[in-house]
Design an enzyme around this catalytic site. Structure first.
Site, short mmCIF file in Angstrom:
data_model
loop_
_atom_site.label_atom_id
_atom_site.label_comp_id
_atom_site.label_asym_id
_atom_site.label_seq_id
_atom_site.Cartn_x
_atom_site.Cartn_y
_atom_site.Cartn_z
N LYS A 173 7.85 14.89 -35.01
CA LYS A 173 7.82 16.24 -34.48
C LYS A 173 9.16 16.52 -33.79
CE LYS A 173 5.77 17.99 -30.58
NZ LYS A 173 4.95 18.03 -29.44
N HIS A 203 1.44 12.91 -32.79
CA HIS A 203 0.83 11.73 -32.18
C HIS A 203 -0.53 12.05 -31.54
CE1 HIS A 203 2.66 13.40 -28.54
NE2 HIS A 203 1.69 12.80 -27.90
N LYS A 207 -4.57 9.80 -31.21
CA LYS A 207 -5.32 9.47 -30.00
C LYS A 207 -6.78 9.24 -30.34
CE LYS A 207 -2.58 12.05 -26.62
NZ LYS A 207 -2.26 11.03 -25.64
N GLU A 241 -0.94 20.93 -18.36
CA GLU A 241 -0.12 19.84 -17.82
C GLU A 241 0.29 20.18 -16.40
OE1 GLU A 241 2.50 17.96 -21.23
OE2 GLU A 241 2.66 20.13 -21.25
N ASP A 260 6.11 23.99 -28.68
CA ASP A 260 5.95 22.60 -28.22
C ASP A 260 4.49 22.14 -28.26
OD1 ASP A 260 7.07 20.22 -27.16
OD2 ASP A 260 6.24 20.73 -25.20
N HIS A 265 -0.48 20.72 -31.17
CA HIS A 265 -1.65 20.15 -30.50
C HIS A 265 -2.82 21.15 -30.41
CE1 HIS A 265 1.06 17.03 -29.77
NE2 HIS A 265 1.40 17.27 -28.53
N LYS A 362 2.65 24.49 -18.44
CA LYS A 362 3.23 23.44 -17.60
C LYS A 362 3.13 23.86 -16.13
CE LYS A 362 6.13 21.10 -20.83
NZ LYS A 362 5.31 19.89 -20.79
#
Lengths: 511, 347
Positions: A173, A203, A207, A241, A260, A265, A362
């Site tokens: 990515k 990734h 998980k 986050e 991002d 995701h 964030k």
């Protein structure tokens, strides 16, 4: 003892062992071998696979980078990284030594033809010495601008097709910056490799927790019958986050929360939450179902259905933190978004008219990734109005991180002579059943790639469809200047995000 | 960082009182303020009922420590039976307690009942166990040491249990192994059987299988000449027999008979020290060997003709009792491969 020679079609010794298949002996060529990803993730993952007997004899790693270091220095750096970042400690020296015997460093610029001739000779030598039979994983762990260069050189040098054995390429990515660049990158890769050879890593899919969402939905018969528009009021998917952008200012300025997190995701979680049950767990069957979800997303009205935000200075976890524009390598007038909330619908029989709310940001008050399914109210309440005051509808929450698990909010009677109800949470923590250390996502993904199983990797059409959605939003944003910053660090995003959901008579969950 | 707290310990003799106390502990209704606070803090997960039988206090202490550590991965209702039927003065006592362990932000809780019985009642503890089990969860019977196969308690607990777990490294001879296999092959109420020794051999079996996963090696498996298993010199052969039984039974499934030789190896005191598989095939005789090295490691080597073909070293950490038990607890149903290996080991 003489006995007739039998022909075996399968390895009978393998039956009953937990490891279904050992990868073929192979060489992994890591481009960007002196970088952070190799040190923090790849080499510790390879070491742990070796430690747990998942790697075959003869497995070798060629680290390629243009950093002026000797082979000894490279090995020593990698050993230090494994010592520092491996999840299993202390590092077993003999196992590491056994892996390091097949670890080679090759210094070359990524576009240098002569370098690829040396690489080709080295790979042939390894095939001869270590029995790797032409099997290759080309791991692109470089900055994205080198991806097409490396792939083109692998093709023109003949390395991508040399000899027998399988060849696979792993692409990190970000896979493109928008639809056009993603298509261009796909085109460049497909000039050399077929789609079945391409492994695009997100990734998040490696998980355990994300895989558990599929197990939760498809291995428990009681949820699927109510997993649709008839019973579900709406769905909230959150990737929150509490950290800022840390040292990634330069990258983040070109990306933002939409590229991002949302593009990969959040859309992955949406696909997994909304997909139809696949008839089997084959790579293409699962990915077909996920792509169908992305294709069914109703055109997004950016003005009404999307909110972006950027954090100003504030307090997180009792600590004062700077605003985004005060972070290192960030412009003082930056209009990059650090928060995005999207309201969308999926046009199919299962989900028609059901709203999905997706958000990521964030410097929010806490770290939480979850999928929350809010069910409709019971069609009729036989209890007195006073009895059900404060009662909320059932919510099923699948927590990805932290505290992986599931909870179901239900109504229960408050003990006493009067009929009064209240909402209680039934919580299930995976951690209270399995306090077993999960493998790192990279271990799972690297092993899957070596075994030729792309189920947990993004497919070309999946990536392009996700970028098409992002492009639509980016294009609308480009015509307007946002009023940034618009939320203080330590808050749950801008007020406009609250308004987005409140217009529908709903509220964001506090995860 | 792991924390451990014990919520309550009380002694009872009446089964209804024991049941009541367990319910109190389980649902946080206890009048002990701290116990209630801990237990009510979150819903609880239980994955099994675990029954353990011990014959003396020393073994009880060892088993209790193992179960404490096991509770990290297996929240369960644990019943420990300290059964001393050969002691005079009949006695029956029960201790009920709950333990909570916290690690990396997660909490697991187990309830434990220790039933201490002397005299005749010790052989009838099965009748006390049934009402204390959590419904709908599997029942595992772990019998540390060698079971007393002729004790009626053994039979009654095997009838309750879905799985019997033993360690054949603890003084099992062929007659005991036969009795063990008999439990799995009973016509009725047969428990599946698990063995720590079988779990200890996982790495050996994996590496042996992986040899023949390598490209070009599978045809050699069909041309297997024989297997030599080197074992420690302390006289305990069960592990070596099981490993030999495994490879014989696997190859028998494709109608290939494999001679297995067991040979003492003075460089090891106990267990399997080396396994050598010799095959024919293209390029001459191949020798696939797995050797146990100092420092809990295995070295796997392939030699074809007079050429070294491949070699690697992997970890084979000695597993603790709780790790071995945890492996067994994850298995459900009959482990047919183990039962066949055991049968082949006895031939």
């Amino acid at each position: 003892m003489a006995q007739a020679v039998t022909t075996l079609t399968e390895n009978v010794l393998r039956e009953g062992l937990i490891l279904p298949r050992t990868p073929d002996p192979a060489v992994m060529v890591i481009f960007g071998a002196s970088g952070d990803l190799t040190a923090r993730k790849l080499m510790p993952a390879l070491y742990n696979l070796a430690l747990n007997r998942y790697l075959p004899s003869g497995f070798s790693v060629v680290g390629v980078a243009d950093t002026a270091i000797s082979e000894d220095e490279f090995r020593s750096r990698v050993a230090d990284a494994v010592n520092k970042f491996s999840r299993s400690q202390p590092v077993d020296r003999a196992v590491w030594q056994s892996l390091a015997e097949g670890l080679i460093y090759l210094r070359m610029p990524f576009g240098d033809q002569e370098g690829y001739r040396r690489l080709s000779a080295l790979l042939q030598q390894l095939d001869h010495d270590r029995g790797t039979n032409g099997n290759r994983v080309f791991y692109l762990a470089t900055l994205p601008q080198f991806f097409p260069v490396i792939v083109e050189q692998l093709g023109s040098s003949g390395i991508a097709h040399a000899g027998d054995g399988w060849k696979r390429v792993v692409v990190e990515k970000p896979f493109g910056h928008d639809l056009q660049s993603a298509k261009a990158l796909n085109q460049a890769i497909h000039a050399v490799f077929t789609e079945s050879q391409v492994y695009r890593i997100d990734h998040y899919l490696g998980k355990e927790t994300v895989q558990n969402v599929m197990v939760f939905r498809f291995a428990n018969g009681i949820f699927e019958p109510i997993w649709n528009r008839r019973y579900v009021d709406h769905v909230q998917i959150t990737v929150a986050e509490d950290i800022g952008i840390e040292r990634r200012g330069k990258y983040y300025e070109t990306a933002g929360a939409l590229r991002d997190i949302f593009q990969n995701h959040l859309l992955q979680l949406l696909s997994i939450a909304a997909m139809e049950p696949p008839p089997n767990f084959d790579a293409d069957t699962v990915r077909d179902e996920k792509v169908k979800v992305l294709k069914s997303i109703h055109a997004i009205d950016v003005d009404n259905d999307v909110v972006r935000g950027q954090y100003s200075p504030g307090w997180v976890a009792g600590q004062p933190v700077p605003g985004y524009r005060q972070e290192a390598n960030v412009s003082e007038t930056s209009n990059t978004e650090t928060y995005v909330a999207v309201r969308l619908k999926i046009d199919n029989w299962r989900w028609a008219d059901t709203t999905f709310y997706l958000r990521t940001g964030k410097r929010l008050p806490s770290r939480a990734s979850e999928i929350a399914i809010q069910f409709k109210n019971a069609p009729h309440q036989p209890f007195a109005r006073t009895a059900i005051q404060g009662l909320t509808p059932n919510v099923l929450v699948m927590r990805i991180q932290p505290h992986e698990g599931a909870s179901l909010k239900i109504a229960a009677k408050i003990p006493g002579p009067v009929m009064r109800l209240r909402t209680v949470n039934m919580d299930f923590f995976y951690g209270s059943s399995f306090l077993i250390e999960s493998p790192d996502a990279y271990e799972r993904l690297v092993l899957d790639c070596m075994l030729g199983d792309p189920t947990l990797f993004a497919r070309e059409d999946e990536v392009e469809r996700a970028w098409a959605l992002v492009d639509g939003i980016e294009q609308a944003w480009a015509t307007q200047t946002p009023n940034f910053p618009n939320y203080a660090a330590g808050n749950w995003g801008p007020e406009a995000a609250d308004a987005l959901i409140e217009r529908d008579g709903r509220r964001w969950r506090r995860p | 960082m792991m924390e451990h707290s014990e919520l309550a310990t009380r002694a009872f003799v009446d089964v209804h009182a024991i049941q009541e106390e367990l319910e109190q502990l389980r649902w946080g209704l206890h009048d002990d303020g701290e116990a209630a606070e801990h237990a009510a803090a979150e819903a609880r997960a239980s994955v099994l009922n675990l029954i353990t039988v011990v014959g003396n206090e020393t073994r009880l202490r060892v088993v209790t420590r193992v179960l404490d550590r096991l509770s990290i991965t297996n929240p369960s209702r644990t019943l420990i039976l300290l059964a001393q039927h050969d002691r005079d003065s009949p006695k029956l006592e029960a201790e009920v307690s709950a333990q909570t362990r916290t690690e990396t932000g997660h909490r697991v809780t187990t309830e434990r009942v220790i039933l201490h019985a002397h005299g005749e009642v010790a052989t009838h503890l099965g009748s006390l166990v049934t009402p204390l089990l959590v419904p709908d969860l599997p029942v595992i019977l772990w019998w540390p040491g060698r079971p007393d196969f002729d004790n009626p308690l053994f039979d009654s607990l095997c009838e309750l249990a879905d799985r019997l777990v033993v360690d054949t490294d603890e003084g099992f001879d062929n007659a005991h192994l036969e009795r063990l296999l008999g439990v799995a092959r009973r016509d009725e109420a047969r428990a599946s059987i698990g063995d720590f020794n079988w779990a200890r051999l996982i790495a050996w079996r994996q590496i042996a299988a992986q040899f023949f996963d390598m490209p070009g090696m599978l045809p050699r498996l069909a041309q297997i000449h024989g297997v030599t298993i080197h074992h420690g010199i302390d006289g305990s052969l069960t592990q070596a027999k099981l490993l030999g039984g495994w490879i014989r039974s696997r190859m028998a499934s494709v109608n290939i008979e494999v001679p297995v030789e067991l040979r003492p190896d003075e460089s090891h005191e106990h267990g399997v020290g080396r396994m050598l598989i010799v095959t024919g095939g293209e390029g001459g005789v191949a020798r696939f060997s797995i050797s146990r090295l100092q420092g809990a490691r295995l070295c796997a080597e392939i030699r074809i003709g007079d050429q070294d073909f491949a070699s690697r070293t992997v970890r084979q950490a000695a597993r603790s009792a709780e790790e071995l038990l945890a492996i067994e607890l994850l298995l459900s149903g009959h482990d047919v491969l183990f039962e066949r290996a055991l049968a082949a080991a006895l031939q």
